[in-house]
Motif scaffolding. Sequence first.
Motif, PDB file in Angstrom:
ATOM      1  N   VAL A 157     -27.000  -8.190  31.315  1.00  0.00           N
ATOM      2  CA  VAL A 157     -25.552  -8.016  31.160  1.00  0.00           C
ATOM      3  C   VAL A 157     -25.204  -6.605  31.613  1.00  0.00           C
ATOM      4  O   VAL A 157     -25.610  -5.614  30.999  1.00  0.00           O
ATOM      5  CB  VAL A 157     -25.121  -8.233  29.700  1.00  0.00           C
ATOM      6  CG1 VAL A 157     -23.591  -8.216  29.594  1.00  0.00           C
ATOM      7  CG2 VAL A 157     -25.681  -9.546  29.150  1.00  0.00           C
ATOM      8  N   ILE A 158     -24.455  -6.516  32.698  1.00  0.00           N
ATOM      9  CA  ILE A 158     -24.109  -5.226  33.296  1.00  0.00           C
ATOM     10  C   ILE A 158     -22.610  -4.999  33.159  1.00  0.00           C
ATOM     11  O   ILE A 158     -21.798  -5.797  33.651  1.00  0.00           O
ATOM     12  CB  ILE A 158     -24.525  -5.178  34.775  1.00  0.00           C
ATOM     13  CG1 ILE A 158     -26.035  -5.440  34.920  1.00  0.00           C
ATOM     14  CG2 ILE A 158     -24.154  -3.833  35.390  1.00  0.00           C
ATOM     15  CD1 ILE A 158     -26.506  -5.519  36.356  1.00  0.00           C
ATOM     16  N   ASP A 159     -22.250  -3.919  32.481  1.00  0.00           N
ATOM     17  CA  ASP A 159     -20.842  -3.612  32.257  1.00  0.00           C
ATOM     18  C   ASP A 159     -20.117  -3.453  33.582  1.00  0.00           C
ATOM     19  O   ASP A 159     -20.628  -2.833  34.524  1.00  0.00           O
ATOM     20  CB  ASP A 159     -20.738  -2.320  31.441  1.00  0.00           C
ATOM     21  CG  ASP A 159     -19.441  -2.232  30.670  1.00  0.00           C
ATOM     22  OD1 ASP A 159     -18.764  -3.260  30.526  1.00  0.00           O
ATOM     23  OD2 ASP A 159     -19.109  -1.135  30.187  1.00  0.00           O
ATOM     24  N   GLY A 160     -18.944  -4.032  33.688  1.00  0.00           N
ATOM     25  CA  GLY A 160     -18.176  -3.960  34.920  1.00  0.00           C
ATOM     26  C   GLY A 160     -18.651  -4.921  35.987  1.00  0.00           C
ATOM     27  O   GLY A 160     -18.121  -4.925  37.101  1.00  0.00           O
ATOM     28  N   PHE A 161     -19.638  -5.766  35.664  1.00  0.00           N
ATOM     29  CA  PHE A 161     -20.180  -6.686  36.666  1.00  0.00           C
ATOM     30  C   PHE A 161     -20.256  -8.103  36.115  1.00  0.00           C
ATOM     31  O   PHE A 161     -19.348  -8.910  36.321  1.00  0.00           O
ATOM     32  CB  PHE A 161     -21.553  -6.179  37.118  1.00  0.00           C
ATOM     33  CG  PHE A 161     -22.232  -7.038  38.178  1.00  0.00           C
ATOM     34  CD1 PHE A 161     -21.524  -7.934  38.957  1.00  0.00           C
ATOM     35  CD2 PHE A 161     -23.597  -6.921  38.388  1.00  0.00           C
ATOM     36  CE1 PHE A 161     -22.155  -8.716  39.923  1.00  0.00           C
ATOM     37  CE2 PHE A 161     -24.247  -7.691  39.351  1.00  0.00           C
ATOM     38  CZ  PHE A 161     -23.521  -8.587  40.113  1.00  0.00           C
ATOM     39  N   MET A 162     -21.324  -8.434  35.371  1.00  0.00           N
ATOM     40  CA  MET A 162     -21.483  -9.824  34.963  1.00  0.00           C
ATOM     41  C   MET A 162     -22.447  -9.941  33.782  1.00  0.00           C
ATOM     42  O   MET A 162     -23.159  -9.001  33.423  1.00  0.00           O
ATOM     43  CB  MET A 162     -21.980 -10.685  36.131  1.00  0.00           C
ATOM     44  CG  MET A 162     -23.304 -10.256  36.735  1.00  0.00           C
ATOM     45  SD  MET A 162     -24.733 -11.009  35.933  1.00  0.00           S
ATOM     46  CE  MET A 162     -25.857  -9.617  35.901  1.00  0.00           C
ATOM     47  N   ALA A 163     -22.470 -11.162  33.177  1.00  0.00           N
ATOM     48  CA  ALA A 163     -23.394 -11.525  32.105  1.00  0.00           C
ATOM     49  C   ALA A 163     -24.176 -12.751  32.554  1.00  0.00           C
ATOM     50  O   ALA A 163     -23.580 -13.769  32.937  1.00  0.00           O
ATOM     51  CB  ALA A 163     -22.642 -11.823  30.813  1.00  0.00           C
ATOM     52  N   GLN A 164     -25.510 -12.665  32.505  1.00  0.00           N
ATOM     53  CA  GLN A 164     -26.372 -13.731  33.016  1.00  0.00           C
ATOM     54  C   GLN A 164     -27.181 -14.370  31.900  1.00  0.00           C
ATOM     55  O   GLN A 164     -27.708 -13.691  31.022  1.00  0.00           O
ATOM     56  CB  GLN A 164     -27.314 -13.157  34.081  1.00  0.00           C
ATOM     57  CG  GLN A 164     -28.188 -14.196  34.763  1.00  0.00           C
ATOM     58  CD  GLN A 164     -28.964 -13.599  35.921  1.00  0.00           C
ATOM     59  OE1 GLN A 164     -28.520 -12.625  36.531  1.00  0.00           O
ATOM     60  NE2 GLN A 164     -30.099 -14.167  36.245  1.00  0.00           N
ATOM     61  N   THR A 165     -27.324 -15.693  31.960  1.00  0.00           N
ATOM     62  CA  THR A 165     -28.064 -16.454  30.961  1.00  0.00           C
ATOM     63  C   THR A 165     -28.728 -17.655  31.639  1.00  0.00           C
ATOM     64  O   THR A 165     -28.687 -17.798  32.848  1.00  0.00           O
ATOM     65  CB  THR A 165     -27.133 -16.894  29.820  1.00  0.00           C
ATOM     66  OG1 THR A 165     -27.910 -17.524  28.781  1.00  0.00           O
ATOM     67  CG2 THR A 165     -26.080 -17.884  30.308  1.00  0.00           C
ATOM     68  N   GLY A 166     -29.350 -18.509  30.812  1.00  0.00           N
ATOM     69  CA  GLY A 166     -29.905 -19.749  31.337  1.00  0.00           C
ATOM     70  C   GLY A 166     -31.404 -19.736  31.550  1.00  0.00           C
ATOM     71  O   GLY A 166     -31.949 -20.681  32.132  1.00  0.00           O
ATOM     72  N   ASP A 167     -32.087 -18.694  31.052  1.00  0.00           N
ATOM     73  CA  ASP A 167     -33.539 -18.609  31.203  1.00  0.00           C
ATOM     74  C   ASP A 167     -34.205 -18.793  29.845  1.00  0.00           C
ATOM     75  O   ASP A 167     -34.030 -17.960  28.947  1.00  0.00           O
ATOM     76  CB  ASP A 167     -33.926 -17.255  31.789  1.00  0.00           C
ATOM     77  CG  ASP A 167     -35.433 -17.049  31.839  1.00  0.00           C
ATOM     78  OD1 ASP A 167     -36.175 -18.034  31.691  1.00  0.00           O
ATOM     79  OD2 ASP A 167     -35.863 -15.900  32.019  1.00  0.00           O
ATOM     80  N   PRO A 168     -34.996 -19.854  29.651  1.00  0.00           N
ATOM     81  CA  PRO A 168     -35.630 -20.084  28.349  1.00  0.00           C
ATOM     82  C   PRO A 168     -36.656 -19.011  27.979  1.00  0.00           C
ATOM     83  O   PRO A 168     -36.994 -18.864  26.813  1.00  0.00           O
ATOM     84  CB  PRO A 168     -36.296 -21.455  28.513  1.00  0.00           C
ATOM     85  CG  PRO A 168     -36.441 -21.654  29.973  1.00  0.00           C
ATOM     86  CD  PRO A 168     -35.288 -20.947  30.601  1.00  0.00           C
ATOM     87  N   THR A 169     -37.141 -18.235  28.969  1.00  0.00           N
ATOM     88  CA  THR A 169     -38.097 -17.169  28.655  1.00  0.00           C
ATOM     89  C   THR A 169     -37.394 -15.872  28.275  1.00  0.00           C
ATOM     90  O   THR A 169     -38.024 -14.954  27.752  1.00  0.00           O
ATOM     91  CB  THR A 169     -39.037 -16.890  29.848  1.00  0.00           C
ATOM     92  OG1 THR A 169     -38.298 -16.210  30.878  1.00  0.00           O
ATOM     93  CG2 THR A 169     -39.631 -18.171  30.407  1.00  0.00           C
TER      94      THR A 169
END
Length: 226
Positions: A95-107
């Motif tokens: 999660v990068i401020d001013g950019f995006m939030a990423q998810t979806g990895d079970p690890t």
Amino acid sequence: MKFRLPLTALMLGAALAAGPAFAKKKEPVAPPATALPTFTDPDVAHDPDDVLYLDLSDGGRVGIRLMPQWAPHHVERIKTLAREGFYDGLIFHRVIDGFMAQTGDPTGTGQGGSKLPDLDAEFNSMPHLRGTVSMARTNDPNSANSQFFIVFYPRFALDRKYTVFGRVILGMQYVDKIERGEPPEKPTRIIQASLASQHKAPPDFAALNAPAAPITADQLSNSQSN
């Protein structure tokens, strides 16, 4: 293992030019709130099978309108995994401020995915505006699988390089609250992911975020005796 993220080595130069939020060894600079136009969806008559709900541990429900006309195979993948409960409990690991939030990895590392095969790219003309939901991938255009990211602030350098498959239509304020970090110290989790057509009620957010009750003397005594 593959490392899926919406910023590849090939795009590093363009990303650095796009703003200080990408610069290495510098604090990310978030754009001012007044510069954050939020996508507005005028169509309220959505097919409930094309609305994805993400119930987040930061206290709210996020609604995402899935757009099969933009990326039919990617939308179908998201629906399949949501129905299977694949996303339940996963963290936002990057999660990068001013950019995006990423998810979806079970690890929780950015290197994992589902057991399903990777998808062929479905790049389209939809821009990466605030609230855009797009698939993460490696340098290989045909490597998207289960990871996706939600854009905090427009990043047009990603256009036609990542598959856009939806837009946030509800609860963007909860997306804004997602804990920052790579990975965050206390990551935000997807408590439950579901399609509107499944009619799953959101969790009791108040109870989930209530402070833990202090341990009484009797409880401490009982635990020690056991």
